[in-house]
Design an enzyme around this catalytic site. Sequence first.
Site, mmCIF file in Angstrom:
data_model
loop_
_atom_site.group_PDB
_atom_site.id
_atom_site.type_symbol
_atom_site.label_atom_id
_atom_site.label_comp_id
_atom_site.label_asym_id
_atom_site.label_seq_id
_atom_site.Cartn_x
_atom_site.Cartn_y
_atom_site.Cartn_z
ATOM 1 N N CYS A 1 6.770 -6.761 8.392
ATOM 2 C CA CYS A 1 7.858 -6.133 9.145
ATOM 3 C C CYS A 1 8.256 -7.062 10.276
ATOM 4 O O CYS A 1 7.409 -7.674 10.913
ATOM 5 C CB CYS A 1 7.397 -4.788 9.708
ATOM 6 S SG CYS A 1 8.701 -3.920 10.604
ATOM 7 N N GLU B 1 0.823 -1.196 0.000
ATOM 8 C CA GLU B 1 0.000 0.000 0.000
ATOM 9 C C GLU B 1 0.861 1.252 0.000
ATOM 10 O O GLU B 1 1.917 1.297 0.638
ATOM 11 C CB GLU B 1 -0.854 -0.097 1.251
ATOM 12 C CG GLU B 1 -1.569 1.121 1.656
ATOM 13 C CD GLU B 1 -2.582 0.761 2.719
ATOM 14 O OE1 GLU B 1 -3.518 0.021 2.423
ATOM 15 O OE2 GLU B 1 -2.436 1.220 3.848
ATOM 16 N N CYS C 1 -0.223 6.842 7.810
ATOM 17 C CA CYS C 1 0.240 6.051 6.689
ATOM 18 C C CYS C 1 1.031 4.861 7.184
ATOM 19 O O CYS C 1 1.263 3.924 6.460
ATOM 20 C CB CYS C 1 0.934 6.883 5.630
ATOM 21 S SG CYS C 1 2.452 7.610 6.120
ATOM 22 N N CYS D 1 6.162 -4.324 16.451
ATOM 23 C CA CYS D 1 5.517 -3.383 17.376
ATOM 24 C C CYS D 1 4.070 -3.834 17.635
ATOM 25 O O CYS D 1 3.340 -4.176 16.702
ATOM 26 C CB CYS D 1 5.530 -1.979 16.798
ATOM 27 S SG CYS D 1 7.202 -1.428 16.423
ATOM 28 N N CYS E 1 1.015 -2.030 15.811
ATOM 29 C CA CYS E 1 1.101 -1.805 14.362
ATOM 30 C C CYS E 1 0.559 -2.982 13.570
ATOM 31 O O CYS E 1 0.975 -4.121 13.775
ATOM 32 C CB CYS E 1 2.560 -1.541 13.972
ATOM 33 S SG CYS E 1 2.812 -1.416 12.196
ATOM 34 N N CYS F 1 3.610 8.457 0.729
ATOM 35 C CA CYS F 1 4.099 7.599 1.808
ATOM 36 C C CYS F 1 4.328 6.213 1.218
ATOM 37 O O CYS F 1 3.379 5.546 0.809
ATOM 38 C CB CYS F 1 3.040 7.569 2.906
ATOM 39 S SG CYS F 1 3.364 6.426 4.229
HETATM 40 N N1 SAH Z 1 8.957 1.077 10.473
HETATM 41 C C1 SAH Z 1 9.117 2.482 10.472
HETATM 42 C C2 SAH Z 1 8.278 3.174 9.424
HETATM 43 C C3 SAH Z 1 6.878 2.661 9.209
HETATM 44 S S1 SAH Z 1 5.780 2.905 10.565
HETATM 45 C C4 SAH Z 1 8.826 3.042 11.863
HETATM 46 O O1 SAH Z 1 8.342 2.315 12.710
HETATM 47 O O2 SAH Z 1 9.133 4.222 12.074
HETATM 48 C C5 SAH Z 1 5.492 4.642 10.459
HETATM 49 C C6 SAH Z 1 4.919 5.265 11.714
HETATM 50 O O3 SAH Z 1 3.587 4.784 11.965
HETATM 51 C C7 SAH Z 1 5.743 4.943 12.963
HETATM 52 O O4 SAH Z 1 6.025 6.138 13.666
HETATM 53 C C8 SAH Z 1 4.804 4.067 13.768
HETATM 54 O O5 SAH Z 1 5.059 4.210 15.144
HETATM 55 C C9 SAH Z 1 3.432 4.575 13.339
HETATM 56 N N2 SAH Z 1 2.329 3.643 13.585
HETATM 57 C C10 SAH Z 1 2.326 2.307 13.484
HETATM 58 N N3 SAH Z 1 1.121 1.802 13.816
HETATM 59 C C11 SAH Z 1 0.320 2.848 14.125
HETATM 60 C C12 SAH Z 1 -1.026 2.980 14.542
HETATM 61 N N4 SAH Z 1 -1.828 1.927 14.708
HETATM 62 N N5 SAH Z 1 -1.498 4.230 14.767
HETATM 63 C C13 SAH Z 1 -0.712 5.305 14.592
HETATM 64 N N6 SAH Z 1 0.562 5.241 14.206
HETATM 65 C C14 SAH Z 1 1.086 4.030 13.966
HETATM 66 FE FE1 SF4 Z 2 7.513 -2.259 11.694
HETATM 67 FE FE2 SF4 Z 2 5.143 -1.212 12.254
HETATM 68 FE FE3 SF4 Z 2 7.042 -1.214 14.101
HETATM 69 FE FE4 SF4 Z 2 7.277 0.416 11.974
HETATM 70 S S1 SF4 Z 2 5.703 0.517 13.565
HETATM 71 S S2 SF4 Z 2 8.839 -0.912 12.862
HETATM 72 S S3 SF4 Z 2 6.300 -0.889 10.405
HETATM 73 S S4 SF4 Z 2 6.087 -3.032 13.215
#
Ligand code: SAH
Ligand code: SF4
Length: 344
Positions: A108, A88, A333, A112, A115, A101
């Site tokens: 991944c 996406e 995003c 986290c 996420c 984005c």
């Molecule tokens: N992996 C990288 C980039 C992709 S995630 C990273 O973690 O920075 C991009 C951003 O989206 C990160 O700051 C992450 O903390 C945030 N993110 C992930 N899941 C989310 C959610 N459910 N709501 C809001 N932000 C989220």
């Molecule tokens: Fe990976 Fe999502 Fe954590 Fe970014 S926020 S590092 S995409 S698991």
Amino acid sequence: MYITSLTLQELREEVRQIGWEPYRADQILNWIYKRFVFDFEQMTNLSKEQRAFLKDNYLIHSLDLLNVVEGGDSKKFLFRTKDGHILETVLIHERDHLTICVSSQIGCAVGCTFCATAKDGLIRNLRAEEIIDQFLQVQSLTKERIRNVVFMGMGEPLANYENVRKAVEIMVSPWGLDLSKRRVSISTSGLINQLKRMAQDKLMKELNLAVSINAPSQNLRESLMPLSKTNTLEELLEVLYGFPYPPDRRIMIEYVLIHGVNDTVDHAKELARLLKKGRKKFKVNLIPFNPDPELPYRRPPMENVYRFQKVLWEEGISTFIRISKGPEIFGACGQLRSKRFVLR
Ligand code: SAH
Ligand code: SF4
């Protein structure tokens, strides 16, 4: 072979080997990256034979566009890779510019807990041409030029360093998309070794760096972001303090606010304490959690978000709130649920 996997230098070498003048490479990439022409037949400054040869031996698009969903200030593009994975890309209309984005991996490995991308672990890295094709296809469906790129889609860009670097090179080179290095942002969950590598990389160290901190203490961070067991908060901050930015540039600290988990005044104070020394080195982006039926968290009420921001402000730390409109359809995003709805 995807022509979009090559730098100008590499393509010049390719065409030289087939007996063409090296400047043919410049002409081809000019069509692709300056005029967004993706059909070799239309590259009219090449001979008929050359066009036919390119058509037989090279491809431009490495992704198939499946669907475009509009909502609020953003458009979401669903793509399928040639081996059948869904990814996406989001185009965001900001006040006076467009930001794309892009995704850097399918899934991944960082894991986290808040996420959606983490659910299935890492499936595979995207190749440079798959990162570039997100830009090319979205740009060709968009009237205005897209001048800002954020690596905040699916995946951890620094865990796919080589491909991301190559895509970045194509994005910022004068012969490529010719974007300003300051308008390309890498968002990372904080892989220490890769950040050190980036700090020494002439190309990568000039990009915008965004780091997802998400918690002000080691314990809480470990529970939300398992990678921080080995990539500790302390080490991370040390690398960030030492990151070779000129004095006027700031690292973006990203903080997803989750109701009752990391959104209290105490958390804000702790974060302020952590960042105080780097008041001039950092700015903070607060991202209210985007709910997902499969994730056990909630978005905090806006009053908590403002309260959190105020604490940081009072400590002299510039703090912004990032909310995308239409949260029912789009996550931030970074939060990607499309894979699920496509497969069901
Ligand atoms: N992996 C990288 C980039 C992709 S995630 C990273 O973690 O920075 C991009 C951003 O989206 C990160 O700051 C992450 O903390 C945030 N993110 C992930 N899941 C989310 C959610 N459910 N709501 C809001 N932000 C989220
Ligand atoms: Fe990976 Fe999502 Fe954590 Fe970014 S926020 S590092 S995409 S698991």
